[in-house]
Design an enzyme around this catalytic site. Structure first.
Site, PDB file in Angstrom:
ATOM      1  N   GLU A  18       0.834  -1.203   0.000  1.00  0.00           N
ATOM      2  CA  GLU A  18       0.000   0.000   0.000  1.00  0.00           C
ATOM      3  C   GLU A  18       0.874   1.260   0.000  1.00  0.00           C
ATOM      4  O   GLU A  18       1.489   1.602   1.009  1.00  0.00           O
ATOM      5  CB  GLU A  18      -0.922   0.021   1.229  1.00  0.00           C
ATOM      6  CG  GLU A  18      -1.893  -1.132   1.301  1.00  0.00           C
ATOM      7  CD  GLU A  18      -2.949  -1.080   0.209  1.00  0.00           C
ATOM      8  OE1 GLU A  18      -3.260   0.030  -0.284  1.00  0.00           O
ATOM      9  OE2 GLU A  18      -3.454  -2.143  -0.161  1.00  0.00           O
ATOM     10  N   GLU A  76      -5.585   4.209   7.995  1.00  0.00           N
ATOM     11  CA  GLU A  76      -5.134   3.652   6.709  1.00  0.00           C
ATOM     12  C   GLU A  76      -5.118   2.131   6.734  1.00  0.00           C
ATOM     13  O   GLU A  76      -5.438   1.486   5.735  1.00  0.00           O
ATOM     14  CB  GLU A  76      -3.760   4.197   6.333  1.00  0.00           C
ATOM     15  CG  GLU A  76      -3.272   3.728   4.967  1.00  0.00           C
ATOM     16  CD  GLU A  76      -4.237   4.048   3.832  1.00  0.00           C
ATOM     17  OE1 GLU A  76      -4.374   3.202   2.915  1.00  0.00           O
ATOM     18  OE2 GLU A  76      -4.867   5.127   3.839  1.00  0.00           O
ATOM     19  N   GLU A 127     -10.669  -2.176   1.581  1.00  0.00           N
ATOM     20  CA  GLU A 127     -10.426  -2.302   0.144  1.00  0.00           C
ATOM     21  C   GLU A 127     -10.064  -3.734  -0.236  1.00  0.00           C
ATOM     22  O   GLU A 127     -10.567  -4.256  -1.236  1.00  0.00           O
ATOM     23  CB  GLU A 127      -9.331  -1.338  -0.299  1.00  0.00           C
ATOM     24  CG  GLU A 127      -9.772   0.101  -0.290  1.00  0.00           C
ATOM     25  CD  GLU A 127      -8.690   1.057  -0.772  1.00  0.00           C
ATOM     26  OE1 GLU A 127      -7.548   0.625  -1.002  1.00  0.00           O
ATOM     27  OE2 GLU A 127      -9.016   2.249  -0.923  1.00  0.00           O
TER      28      GLU A 127
END
Length: 121
Positions: A31, A72, A79
């Protein structure tokens, strides 16, 4: 009960710690947004010690930075889960991803607000 919840005591703690490090490694390697936030934290957290502020204010400055990392991690988990379910476009999938992104925007806004309030107030 989940078959993955079979451990207890110290063995469970050790397993959980390993899973946590696996998650941090997955986030860091997979990420870009997480890596960018780590870099932001590497800059801002030591910088927090350069200002003459109270210990409580410094703690708030650091906590706001770390909160963005936490958000995050959750955003990336959402996601990944959505992508695991299906890669096809769906309004609910878009909503879930957009809400995760919005949460990160709020966390970044919190950093700016806390730092500005303490340093300019």
């Amino acid at each position: 009960m989940s078959p993955f919840k079979g451990q207890t005591g110290l063995k469970r703690v050790l397993n959980a710690t390993g899973y946590s490090f696996d998650g941090l490694q997955a986030a860091f390697t997979g990420e870009a947004a997480f890596r960018q936030l780590v870099l932001l934290n590497v800059v801002l957290i030591p910088l927090a010690f350069c200002f003459e502020v109270s210990r409580g204010e410094r703690a708030l400055m650091i906590a706001a930075c770390l909160l963005a990392l936490i958000v995050e991690l959750f955003n990336s988990a959402v996601e990944a889960t959505i992508d695991r379910i299906s890669l096809e476009r769906h309004p609910l999938s878009k909503n879930a991803k957009d809400m995760g992104s919005a949460a990160q925007l709020v966390a970044l806004t919190l950093i700016a607000a806390v730092w500005a309030t303490i340093l300019l107030g």
